[in-house]
Design a protein around this motif. Structure first.
Motif, short mmCIF file in Angstrom:
data_model
loop_
_atom_site.label_atom_id
_atom_site.label_comp_id
_atom_site.label_asym_id
_atom_site.label_seq_id
_atom_site.Cartn_x
_atom_site.Cartn_y
_atom_site.Cartn_z
N GLU A 80 25.17 33.41 35.67
CA GLU A 80 26.22 33.50 36.63
C GLU A 80 26.73 35.29 36.62
O GLU A 80 27.18 35.54 35.48
CB GLU A 80 27.55 32.79 36.27
N GLU A 81 26.63 35.75 37.59
CA GLU A 81 26.95 37.14 37.67
C GLU A 81 28.27 37.52 38.35
O GLU A 81 28.49 38.41 38.91
CB GLU A 81 25.99 37.86 38.48
N ASN A 82 28.94 36.17 38.11
CA ASN A 82 30.51 36.59 38.57
C ASN A 82 31.53 35.89 37.63
O ASN A 82 31.25 34.77 37.16
CB ASN A 82 30.47 35.78 40.11
N ASP A 83 32.51 36.56 37.27
CA ASP A 83 33.41 36.20 36.10
C ASP A 83 34.90 35.85 36.81
O ASP A 83 35.85 36.35 36.21
CB ASP A 83 33.52 37.15 35.09
N LEU A 84 34.79 35.32 37.95
CA LEU A 84 36.03 34.61 38.41
C LEU A 84 36.96 34.00 37.50
O LEU A 84 36.58 33.37 36.90
CB LEU A 84 35.78 33.73 39.61
N ALA A 85 38.28 34.60 37.51
CA ALA A 85 39.22 34.24 36.33
C ALA A 85 39.98 32.81 36.93
O ALA A 85 41.01 32.95 37.57
CB ALA A 85 40.24 35.40 36.18
N LEU A 86 39.18 31.83 36.76
CA LEU A 86 39.86 30.39 37.19
C LEU A 86 39.39 29.52 35.86
O LEU A 86 38.30 29.47 35.19
CB LEU A 86 39.13 30.09 38.44
N ASP A 87 40.40 28.62 35.68
CA ASP A 87 40.20 27.45 34.82
C ASP A 87 40.57 26.30 35.54
O ASP A 87 41.65 25.74 35.17
CB ASP A 87 40.94 27.79 33.39
N LEU A 88 39.97 25.80 36.41
CA LEU A 88 40.12 24.45 37.37
C LEU A 88 40.48 23.24 36.73
O LEU A 88 41.12 22.47 37.09
CB LEU A 88 39.16 24.56 38.58
N ASN A 89 39.71 23.15 35.48
CA ASN A 89 39.71 21.81 34.95
C ASN A 89 40.64 21.96 33.36
O ASN A 89 40.50 20.83 32.70
CB ASN A 89 38.26 21.28 34.37
N PHE A 90 41.32 23.20 33.37
CA PHE A 90 42.39 23.34 32.20
C PHE A 90 41.48 23.09 30.88
O PHE A 90 42.23 22.18 29.79
CB PHE A 90 43.54 22.55 32.58
N ASP A 91 40.33 23.47 30.53
CA ASP A 91 39.81 23.09 29.50
C ASP A 91 39.67 24.28 28.51
O ASP A 91 39.30 24.21 27.20
CB ASP A 91 38.41 22.59 29.49
N GLY A 92 40.41 25.28 28.94
CA GLY A 92 40.59 26.44 28.10
C GLY A 92 39.53 27.52 28.26
O GLY A 92 39.81 28.61 27.90
#
Length: 244
Positions: A80-92
């Motif tokens: 993955e060449e994209n490090d979007l800052a999201l934690d949609l499933n809240f796993d840390g």
């Protein structure tokens, strides 16, 4: 849809029957896996089966699948060449900016830690991954970061052969024509999420957009800095590098 890396996995060592893995560098990303057979009479490859890999159970899916490689043990790693800052499933774990291992035979994301759920390769660190390059020892992996503000070269040493779920992460620091591999903290979720800032803080050399890293036929490691317009080469001696 902006296809990028393509890798061939032979069936029983064949150059005429295999599995073709193709990345889609798009939002959302994807990987297409095709069963292919070469027809000598028509000099054409025929597609005999295939599937789009499902990433639904892995973080928030996948995005911007750029480079990758075929592992020495016959799987495919997509990057993955994209490090979007999201934690949609809240796993840390941040959802994006990882490597992912795919079994080309089953056309599914691998469960690398044995918990019956597909995984991203958290231990290899989060960054704007360009690609990965493997040594034949099945433990050593090189990976470059395609980022204009840093562009760090990493080495990952897996704890077990052919298992990318755990290992030690290093970043390259160069001084003249020699260099050192700096160990990067890589145990907790927070450390893995922040591989770049940890490597930068530790003194890694910034190469500015590493576009590719490969193992040369001479055994040396080659990589490209797009922004510098240069190809770099070095000999990896283990803890240090020479002939940079």
């Amino acid at each position: 849809a902006m296809l990028d890396f393509a890798g061939y996995v032979p069936v029983n060592g064949s150059s005429r029957q295999g599995i073709l893995c193709v990345n889609s560098e798009f939002l959302p990303g994807g990987v297409m896996v095709l069963d292919i057979v070469y027809d000598s009479a028509s000099s054409r490859w025929n597609v005999t089966g295939g599937a789009n890999v499902s990433f639904s159970g892995v973080g928030g899916g996948t995005v911007t699948n750029c480079g990758g490689n075929i592992t020495p043990w016959g799987t495919m790693v997509t990057c993955e060449e994209n490090d979007l800052a999201l934690d949609l499933n809240f796993d840390g774990y941040q959802d994006y900016g990882w490597n992912i291992e795919i079994d080309p035979v089953t056309k599914t994301v691998k469960d690398v830690d044995g918990d019956n759920n597909p995984d991203k390769l958290w231990a290899m660190g989060r960054m704007k991954h360009e690609n990965v390059a493997f040594l034949s020892d099945s433990v050593t992996v090189y990976q470059g970061e395609d980022n204009s503000s840093s562009g760090i070269l990493f080495k990952f040493i897996a704890t077990q052969k052919a298992n990318l779920s755990n290992g030690t992460l290093f970043a390259l620091s160069v001084d003249g024509n020699t260099g050192t591999w700096i160990s990067i903290p890589n145990t907790s979720k927070a450390e893995r999420n922040n591989a770049i800032s940890n490597a930068d803080f530790s003194g890694a050399t910034l190469f500015n957009r590493i576009e590719d890293v490969e193992v040369g036929p001479d055994g040396k490691i080659y990589f490209v800095s797009t922004s510098q317009g240069r190809v770099f080469r070095f000999k990896d001696d283990g803890a240090t590098v020479t002939e940079f």
